[in-house]
Design a protein around this motif. Structure first.
Motif, PDB file in Angstrom:
ATOM      1  N   ALA A  48     -15.662  32.796  26.443  1.00  0.00           N
ATOM      2  CA  ALA A  48     -16.754  33.683  26.039  1.00  0.00           C
ATOM      3  C   ALA A  48     -17.227  33.380  24.619  1.00  0.00           C
ATOM      4  O   ALA A  48     -18.405  33.562  24.308  1.00  0.00           O
ATOM      5  N   VAL A  49     -16.334  32.913  23.774  1.00  0.00           N
ATOM      6  CA  VAL A  49     -16.694  32.593  22.394  1.00  0.00           C
ATOM      7  C   VAL A  49     -17.473  31.280  22.326  1.00  0.00           C
ATOM      8  O   VAL A  49     -18.416  31.137  21.550  1.00  0.00           O
ATOM      9  N   ILE A  50     -17.090  30.338  23.146  1.00  0.00           N
ATOM     10  CA  ILE A  50     -17.690  28.999  23.109  1.00  0.00           C
ATOM     11  C   ILE A  50     -19.056  28.951  23.779  1.00  0.00           C
ATOM     12  O   ILE A  50     -19.937  28.214  23.347  1.00  0.00           O
ATOM     13  N   ALA A  51     -19.253  29.720  24.830  1.00  0.00           N
ATOM     14  CA  ALA A  51     -20.481  29.639  25.629  1.00  0.00           C
ATOM     15  C   ALA A  51     -21.757  29.760  24.803  1.00  0.00           C
ATOM     16  O   ALA A  51     -22.650  28.904  24.917  1.00  0.00           O
ATOM     17  N   PRO A  52     -21.902  30.779  23.925  1.00  0.00           N
ATOM     18  CA  PRO A  52     -23.154  30.854  23.168  1.00  0.00           C
ATOM     19  C   PRO A  52     -23.326  29.707  22.172  1.00  0.00           C
ATOM     20  O   PRO A  52     -24.444  29.250  21.940  1.00  0.00           O
ATOM     21  N   VAL A  53     -22.231  29.226  21.606  1.00  0.00           N
ATOM     22  CA  VAL A  53     -22.317  28.097  20.666  1.00  0.00           C
ATOM     23  C   VAL A  53     -22.795  26.858  21.403  1.00  0.00           C
ATOM     24  O   VAL A  53     -23.695  26.145  20.934  1.00  0.00           O
ATOM     25  N   LEU A  54     -22.225  26.613  22.542  1.00  0.00           N
ATOM     26  CA  LEU A  54     -22.600  25.451  23.349  1.00  0.00           C
ATOM     27  C   LEU A  54     -24.053  25.528  23.771  1.00  0.00           C
ATOM     28  O   LEU A  54     -24.789  24.541  23.705  1.00  0.00           O
ATOM     29  N   GLU A  55     -24.487  26.702  24.164  1.00  0.00           N
ATOM     30  CA  GLU A  55     -25.882  26.891  24.576  1.00  0.00           C
ATOM     31  C   GLU A  55     -26.842  26.607  23.419  1.00  0.00           C
ATOM     32  O   GLU A  55     -27.857  25.932  23.592  1.00  0.00           O
ATOM     33  N   LEU A  56     -26.512  27.101  22.241  1.00  0.00           N
ATOM     34  CA  LEU A  56     -27.368  26.868  21.065  1.00  0.00           C
ATOM     35  C   LEU A  56     -27.386  25.390  20.675  1.00  0.00           C
ATOM     36  O   LEU A  56     -28.435  24.858  20.288  1.00  0.00           O
ATOM     37  N   LEU A  57     -26.253  24.718  20.779  1.00  0.00           N
ATOM     38  CA  LEU A  57     -26.216  23.280  20.477  1.00  0.00           C
ATOM     39  C   LEU A  57     -27.068  22.493  21.469  1.00  0.00           C
ATOM     40  O   LEU A  57     -27.757  21.545  21.090  1.00  0.00           O
ATOM     41  N   GLN A  58     -27.038  22.885  22.733  1.00  0.00           N
ATOM     42  CA  GLN A  58     -27.824  22.196  23.748  1.00  0.00           C
ATOM     43  C   GLN A  58     -29.316  22.456  23.579  1.00  0.00           C
ATOM     44  O   GLN A  58     -30.137  21.686  24.061  1.00  0.00           O
ATOM     45  N   GLN A  59     -29.661  23.548  22.872  1.00  0.00           N
ATOM     46  CA  GLN A  59     -31.062  23.836  22.576  1.00  0.00           C
ATOM     47  C   GLN A  59     -31.554  23.058  21.359  1.00  0.00           C
ATOM     48  O   GLN A  59     -32.720  23.152  21.001  1.00  0.00           O
ATOM     49  N   GLY A  60     -30.667  22.309  20.712  1.00  0.00           N
ATOM     50  CA  GLY A  60     -31.064  21.483  19.586  1.00  0.00           C
ATOM     51  C   GLY A  60     -30.699  22.049  18.222  1.00  0.00           C
ATOM     52  O   GLY A  60     -31.091  21.493  17.196  1.00  0.00           O
ATOM     53  N   LYS A  61     -29.963  23.132  18.174  1.00  0.00           N
ATOM     54  CA  LYS A  61     -29.531  23.706  16.902  1.00  0.00           C
ATOM     55  C   LYS A  61     -28.440  22.825  16.302  1.00  0.00           C
ATOM     56  O   LYS A  61     -27.744  22.101  17.004  1.00  0.00           O
ATOM     57  N   THR A  62     -28.289  22.905  14.987  1.00  0.00           N
ATOM     58  CA  THR A  62     -27.204  22.186  14.333  1.00  0.00           C
ATOM     59  C   THR A  62     -25.892  22.938  14.583  1.00  0.00           C
ATOM     60  O   THR A  62     -25.898  24.081  15.035  1.00  0.00           O
ATOM     61  N   ILE A  63     -24.801  22.292  14.258  1.00  0.00           N
ATOM     62  CA  ILE A  63     -23.488  22.927  14.443  1.00  0.00           C
ATOM     63  C   ILE A  63     -23.408  24.203  13.615  1.00  0.00           C
ATOM     64  O   ILE A  63     -22.951  25.244  14.098  1.00  0.00           O
ATOM     65  N   THR A  64     -23.877  24.129  12.388  1.00  0.00           N
ATOM     66  CA  THR A  64     -23.856  25.299  11.504  1.00  0.00           C
ATOM     67  C   THR A  64     -24.677  26.442  12.089  1.00  0.00           C
ATOM     68  O   THR A  64     -24.218  27.582  12.145  1.00  0.00           O
ATOM     69  N   GLU A  65     -25.896  26.141  12.524  1.00  0.00           N
ATOM     70  CA  GLU A  65     -26.763  27.175  13.093  1.00  0.00           C
ATOM     71  C   GLU A  65     -26.140  27.769  14.357  1.00  0.00           C
ATOM     72  O   GLU A  65     -26.191  28.979  14.573  1.00  0.00           O
ATOM     73  N   ALA A  66     -25.558  26.928  15.186  1.00  0.00           N
ATOM     74  CA  ALA A  66     -24.974  27.397  16.443  1.00  0.00           C
ATOM     75  C   ALA A  66     -23.811  28.358  16.182  1.00  0.00           C
ATOM     76  O   ALA A  66     -23.726  29.412  16.817  1.00  0.00           O
ATOM     77  N   PHE A  67     -22.941  28.009  15.255  1.00  0.00           N
ATOM     78  CA  PHE A  67     -21.799  28.882  14.965  1.00  0.00           C
ATOM     79  C   PHE A  67     -22.247  30.191  14.315  1.00  0.00           C
ATOM     80  O   PHE A  67     -21.700  31.244  14.596  1.00  0.00           O
ATOM     81  N   ARG A  68     -23.257  30.113  13.439  1.00  0.00           N
ATOM     82  CA  ARG A  68     -23.751  31.333  12.783  1.00  0.00           C
ATOM     83  C   ARG A  68     -24.500  32.241  13.767  1.00  0.00           C
ATOM     84  O   ARG A  68     -24.265  33.433  13.817  1.00  0.00           O
ATOM     85  N   GLU A  69     -25.401  31.671  14.527  1.00  0.00           N
ATOM     86  CA  GLU A  69     -26.287  32.454  15.388  1.00  0.00           C
ATOM     87  C   GLU A  69     -25.600  32.971  16.651  1.00  0.00           C
ATOM     88  O   GLU A  69     -26.119  33.878  17.298  1.00  0.00           O
ATOM     89  N   SER A  70     -24.462  32.402  16.988  1.00  0.00           N
ATOM     90  CA  SER A  70     -23.773  32.862  18.200  1.00  0.00           C
ATOM     91  C   SER A  70     -23.266  34.281  18.030  1.00  0.00           C
ATOM     92  O   SER A  70     -23.137  35.011  19.014  1.00  0.00           O
ATOM     93  N   GLY A  71     -22.989  34.687  16.805  1.00  0.00           N
ATOM     94  CA  GLY A  71     -22.483  36.030  16.552  1.00  0.00           C
ATOM     95  C   GLY A  71     -21.033  36.223  16.963  1.00  0.00           C
ATOM     96  O   GLY A  71     -20.534  37.337  16.991  1.00  0.00           O
ATOM     97  N   ARG A  72     -20.347  35.159  17.285  1.00  0.00           N
ATOM     98  CA  ARG A  72     -18.962  35.246  17.755  1.00  0.00           C
ATOM     99  C   ARG A  72     -17.943  34.841  16.691  1.00  0.00           C
ATOM    100  O   ARG A  72     -16.746  34.918  16.922  1.00  0.00           O
ATOM    101  N   PHE A  73     -18.436  34.381  15.538  1.00  0.00           N
ATOM    102  CA  PHE A  73     -17.536  33.879  14.503  1.00  0.00           C
ATOM    103  C   PHE A  73     -17.770  34.622  13.201  1.00  0.00           C
ATOM    104  O   PHE A  73     -18.908  34.926  12.849  1.00  0.00           O
ATOM    105  N   PRO A  74     -16.695  34.911  12.471  1.00  0.00           N
ATOM    106  CA  PRO A  74     -16.842  35.579  11.175  1.00  0.00           C
ATOM    107  C   PRO A  74     -17.615  34.709  10.190  1.00  0.00           C
ATOM    108  O   PRO A  74     -17.673  33.480  10.334  1.00  0.00           O
ATOM    109  N   GLU A  75     -18.175  35.340   9.192  1.00  0.00           N
ATOM    110  CA  GLU A  75     -18.944  34.622   8.175  1.00  0.00           C
ATOM    111  C   GLU A  75     -18.089  33.584   7.458  1.00  0.00           C
ATOM    112  O   GLU A  75     -18.566  32.513   7.107  1.00  0.00           O
ATOM    113  N   PHE A  76     -16.828  33.919   7.238  1.00  0.00           N
ATOM    114  CA  PHE A  76     -15.906  32.983   6.588  1.00  0.00           C
ATOM    115  C   PHE A  76     -15.824  31.678   7.374  1.00  0.00           C
ATOM    116  O   PHE A  76     -15.922  30.590   6.807  1.00  0.00           O
ATOM    117  N   ASP A  77     -15.647  31.782   8.682  1.00  0.00           N
ATOM    118  CA  ASP A  77     -15.558  30.597   9.535  1.00  0.00           C
ATOM    119  C   ASP A  77     -16.861  29.803   9.500  1.00  0.00           C
ATOM    120  O   ASP A  77     -16.854  28.576   9.377  1.00  0.00           O
TER     121      ASP A  77
END
Length: 143
Positions: A48-77
């Protein structure tokens, strides 16, 4: 993340980062590493944590944007992942995050175990003292 965090949740997060770190260190691209982790998750929550990140990466987002925009990871991470993405050291970042979450899980376990003994004593006192008082009041105790 939730307000109350269990050691198991922290350990699951550490395991997720460890797995990603190993895959990225092996030279596997980030999208493929996430797909492999999603197919063979360490825990059910990892999927469940990985799915939104993977989806955002496949849409062309950068790794940073995908991890931030997924809403599944703390700001520190997200901040560490951003720095690692810019420096090209994602493998080191994932290993660092893995050890960080393992240490947090260990600390939470220590706090819980440190609080267990006083909690047991308090509960025992709440049961024993009223019972002794009852026995004394009814002259049933012949100590």
């Amino acid at each position: 993340m939730a307000i109350i965090i269990s050691p198991k949740q922290l350990t699951n997060r550490a395991d997720l980062y460890h797995q990603l770190g190993m895959l990225v260190t092996s030279g596997i691209p980030m999208i493929n590493a996430l797909v492999m982790t999603q197919r063979n998750p360490i825990s059910g929550s990892s999927r469940a944590v990985i799915a939104p990140v993977l989806e955002l990466l496949q849409q062309g987002k950068t790794i940073t944007e995908a991890f931030r925009e997924s809403g599944r990871f703390p700001e520190f991470d997200a901040a560490l992942i951003e720095a690692a993405d810019k420096s090209g050291r994602l493998d080191q970042c994932f290993k660092l995050l893995s050890s960080y979450y393992n240490e947090r899980a260990r600390n939470v376990r220590m706090v819980i175990s440190g609080m267990a003994y006083p909690a047991v004593l308090l509960h025992m006192a709440a049961v024993i003292f009223p019972f002794l008082s009852y026995l004394q009041h009814n002259n049933l105790a012949r100590f």
